[in-house]
Design a protein around this motif. Structure first.
Motif, PDB file in Angstrom:
ATOM      1  N   PHE A  34       0.980  -1.312   0.049  1.00  0.00           N
ATOM      2  CA  PHE A  34      -0.038   0.006  -0.061  1.00  0.00           C
ATOM      3  C   PHE A  34       0.893   1.258  -0.031  1.00  0.00           C
ATOM      4  O   PHE A  34       0.681   2.234  -0.893  1.00  0.00           O
ATOM      5  CB  PHE A  34      -1.022  -0.226   1.369  1.00  0.00           C
ATOM      6  N   ARG A  35       1.855   1.371   0.782  1.00  0.00           N
ATOM      7  CA  ARG A  35       2.596   2.618   1.018  1.00  0.00           C
ATOM      8  C   ARG A  35       3.389   2.690  -0.201  1.00  0.00           C
ATOM      9  O   ARG A  35       3.570   3.957  -0.671  1.00  0.00           O
ATOM     10  CB  ARG A  35       3.367   2.693   2.196  1.00  0.00           C
ATOM     11  N   ILE A  36       3.891   1.821  -0.632  1.00  0.00           N
ATOM     12  CA  ILE A  36       4.962   2.012  -2.019  1.00  0.00           C
ATOM     13  C   ILE A  36       4.050   2.463  -3.225  1.00  0.00           C
ATOM     14  O   ILE A  36       4.680   3.304  -4.014  1.00  0.00           O
ATOM     15  CB  ILE A  36       6.006   0.710  -2.200  1.00  0.00           C
ATOM     16  N   GLU A  37       2.696   2.223  -2.972  1.00  0.00           N
ATOM     17  CA  GLU A  37       1.804   2.421  -4.171  1.00  0.00           C
ATOM     18  C   GLU A  37       1.547   4.044  -4.116  1.00  0.00           C
ATOM     19  O   GLU A  37       1.535   4.629  -4.866  1.00  0.00           O
ATOM     20  CB  GLU A  37       0.648   1.514  -4.282  1.00  0.00           C
ATOM     21  N   THR A  38       1.301   4.504  -2.752  1.00  0.00           N
ATOM     22  CA  THR A  38       0.956   5.824  -2.441  1.00  0.00           C
ATOM     23  C   THR A  38       2.382   6.768  -2.945  1.00  0.00           C
ATOM     24  O   THR A  38       2.211   7.786  -3.705  1.00  0.00           O
ATOM     25  CB  THR A  38       0.623   6.104  -0.979  1.00  0.00           C
ATOM     26  N   LEU A  39       3.307   6.262  -2.363  1.00  0.00           N
ATOM     27  CA  LEU A  39       4.540   6.960  -2.830  1.00  0.00           C
ATOM     28  C   LEU A  39       4.825   7.091  -4.361  1.00  0.00           C
ATOM     29  O   LEU A  39       5.215   8.101  -5.144  1.00  0.00           O
ATOM     30  CB  LEU A  39       5.774   6.276  -2.163  1.00  0.00           C
ATOM     31  N   GLU A  40       4.504   5.862  -5.014  1.00  0.00           N
ATOM     32  CA  GLU A  40       4.555   5.770  -6.431  1.00  0.00           C
ATOM     33  C   GLU A  40       3.692   6.890  -7.240  1.00  0.00           C
ATOM     34  O   GLU A  40       3.994   7.808  -8.037  1.00  0.00           O
ATOM     35  CB  GLU A  40       4.398   4.392  -7.036  1.00  0.00           C
TER      36      GLU A  40
END
Lengths: 232, 232, 232, 232
Positions: free
Chosen positions: A25-31
């Motif tokens: 989830f977090r890496i998707e938001t950062l991306e």
């Protein structure tokens, strides 16, 4: 959201091994953040030349290389974002290596506004054409690497994911760098052909017709391999 | 998402005490935003010197300090983001103090593009080296402080979280500032050694091999302490 | 996430009335984005004066108004973000008016980097002090308006939300504009006092001690009112 | 969140057909990012003219076209964001074409800060007025196209979605380009009327009164059509 919920069921709470699975989830938001900013920073390359004796229309026409670069680079970033977004749809969880390959991808994505400003201002320069191509190649290859890492031995994906889906994404991640390499080779003899290649490449990823072609190719490759294996 | 769902079960709805637990979702989104922007703003430090008599390749080579700073600072921000992202994975809920320590972290993160532009342009200047190091130290120490606050007495984490996970994160948050302090000391006699230290530091956080080393160290520390306590 | 799940249960699917309740998820993501960018754009006001005959330390000292404005404005935006984030925690769903008041808030937030650059460069100018204060007042008052709209008649909140929570948020949204108004009045006679007021204001929102004071005040106000009503 | 949960129930896990439904979560996060950045980049068009002999107040008054453009463009982007956010509320899942129409929308949104800077600096120039209008028309028409694609034959929406909701969104997406076209026509004879049209247009989308008007019109259109069909 969908796959996050499914992951939820697959994962134990507070896993003892620190390096084991986090969710994506977090890496998707950062991306999404990095892509949104890189895409929008492209607009900063657009500047109206300050000439008071001309109408704005004439000024706009004069910055056509910047406009072409803006639209072209935006669509290329769109291709990368959508390709990676679709790939991540099938990732169940994300470990240390997966996260860091993701951060590498974002590093190469965030430098695109710089490469784009270079090719917009020096589109006749061989160096600018090659560096722009190299930038795009690094994004493609890191995405390929991450997908290869996640899918080999079904490391971070479901065991029942059809083989042709894995193949489909691999093909699409590896096709672009081949085209860019071709563009770089052409840049040695001609500075227009590479620009045309960069501009028409997104078409093969965007038009729905080509998606079906990609899918058929992937299915064919997988069936041929399984056929060969069963005939042994 | 995972831990948010778990938190959902742990928390009463509309808690009467205002200062008590909120979830960590919003501060995570804000953090992903600030990191994504700080990472992408680093690219604004890259500018091609406008010399028409040179090829773009030569111009690029001439801005190597800016390029090194871009890649180095991006990876350092990646280390911070991933370290904090992993730590937040174990946080059940977030109170007033936890949120504000988080905002302090983001304040020091958002100033990194400025520190980076300084060291890129004045990498031979002792002051630039020291200020860059101090900026990174403030991020590390505030992250350490927040983690210490959240874990002491299991304030915002689950009671069954293994002690070595807490130790692991503490070690990693405190190791970087020690290395930066060393770099600052070296800057008094030499301006190359600090730059090398800043550049190789991410390696100890990124390479999967070192993650296992960090984990073994944390486990050893915890076992030694519990051994000492049981022998009393 | 927490309140979104709760909303899920409270809302019918595909509500016939278009203007009725949406959830708050998207406006929260937009808000986190706008705040993250406004906070990080503040750093663009920091520029090292290009003087080669001075050390970086001396240059940094010379831009102290810019540094003070950066840290001060970042903390003020942090106060607004956290205050609004806490308020939204209690909002069940969001209608047309609520969304538009939120967009108005974001409009005034996104102009803060401009007001901040103005006060950083012209901190001795009365006009800059007043405009900075007016910018902050508009944010505060729009947040108050939105909160008033959402809570009056329990329009968008749960009926069982304690009255002092509503009071607590109202007090905090209205306290800041009063302080800013005071600063603006002082600016007519003195240009240092307003700057001190802007700088120390965040303290009353950040220090945990004051949170308890705010809470006691809100509880006292509510109890006094209910006492008065019951004695009638 | 709401509709994402509902989608969860409607979708099979790891759908064999790659081009079939993904959820809308990621494109929404990307959209919130692009809108937040485009909205906040508008502030970069605000620059105080560096004149030391004037008070800041006088300088601010002199950049009124930039201020008007900032507030006007921010509200227009708000109208687009909220309109699209409401439309996406009813989308169950997102296929290849839907995603790419979304990326096209974002491309035209991310160029708004450029169009806005153009009209702010050359508001008396017919070319600037026309290009600003054309930019807004492309956003509107792509949104209309995406909504048409998603709703025709209930492709990506629930079968029980009332017809007037579909009509309502279509009307709102098509009304703005008509107004912009009118503004462009007026620009041939007068440069003030188009600016007034751009400025007052948001009013018809923001004021709650007009939302009810839009809703009544959509209901009337739908009832008249069903009446005509039943009378055949």
């Amino acid at each position: 959201m969908k796959h996050n919920h499914i992951k939820l069921l697959n994962m134990k709470q507070n896993v003892p091994n620190i390096t084991s699975a986090l969710n994506t989830f977090r890496i998707e938001t950062l991306e999404d953040g990095v892509f949104a900013i890189a895409m929008t920073l492209l607009v900063l390359n657009l500047k109206i030349p300050e000439t008071t004796d001309q109408s704005v229309f004439h000024s706009i026409v004069k910055i056509w290389p910047n406009l072409l670069t803006f639209f072209g680079s935006f669509l290329l970033l769109g291709v990368y974002w959508f390709g990676h977004r679709t790939a991540l749809h099938y990732i169940k969880n994300a470990d240390h290596t997966f996260h860091w390959l993701g951060i590498l991808i974002l590093m190469f994505v965030s430098i695109v506004p710089f490469s784009a400003s270079m090719i917009a201002n020096y589109y006749h320069d061989q160096g600018a054409i090659i560096l722009y191509g190299l930038n795009l190649i690094t994004i493609s290859l890191t995405m390929y690497w991450q997908w290869y890492y996640a899918t080999s031995g079904y490391r971070l994906i479901d065991k029942d994911l059809p083989a042709y889906v894995i193949r489909f994404a691999k093909n699409r991640f590896i096709f672009a760098p081949i085209a860019y390499l071709l563009a770089i080779c052409f840049s040695l003899v001609n500075s227009v052909i590479p620009l045309i290649l960069y501009t028409i490449l997104p078409v093969f990823y965007i038009l729905p017709f080509f998606v079906q072609v990609w899918e058929k190719i992937a299915k064919y490759q997988v069936s041929r391999r399984s056929h060969r294996q069963s005939s042994i």
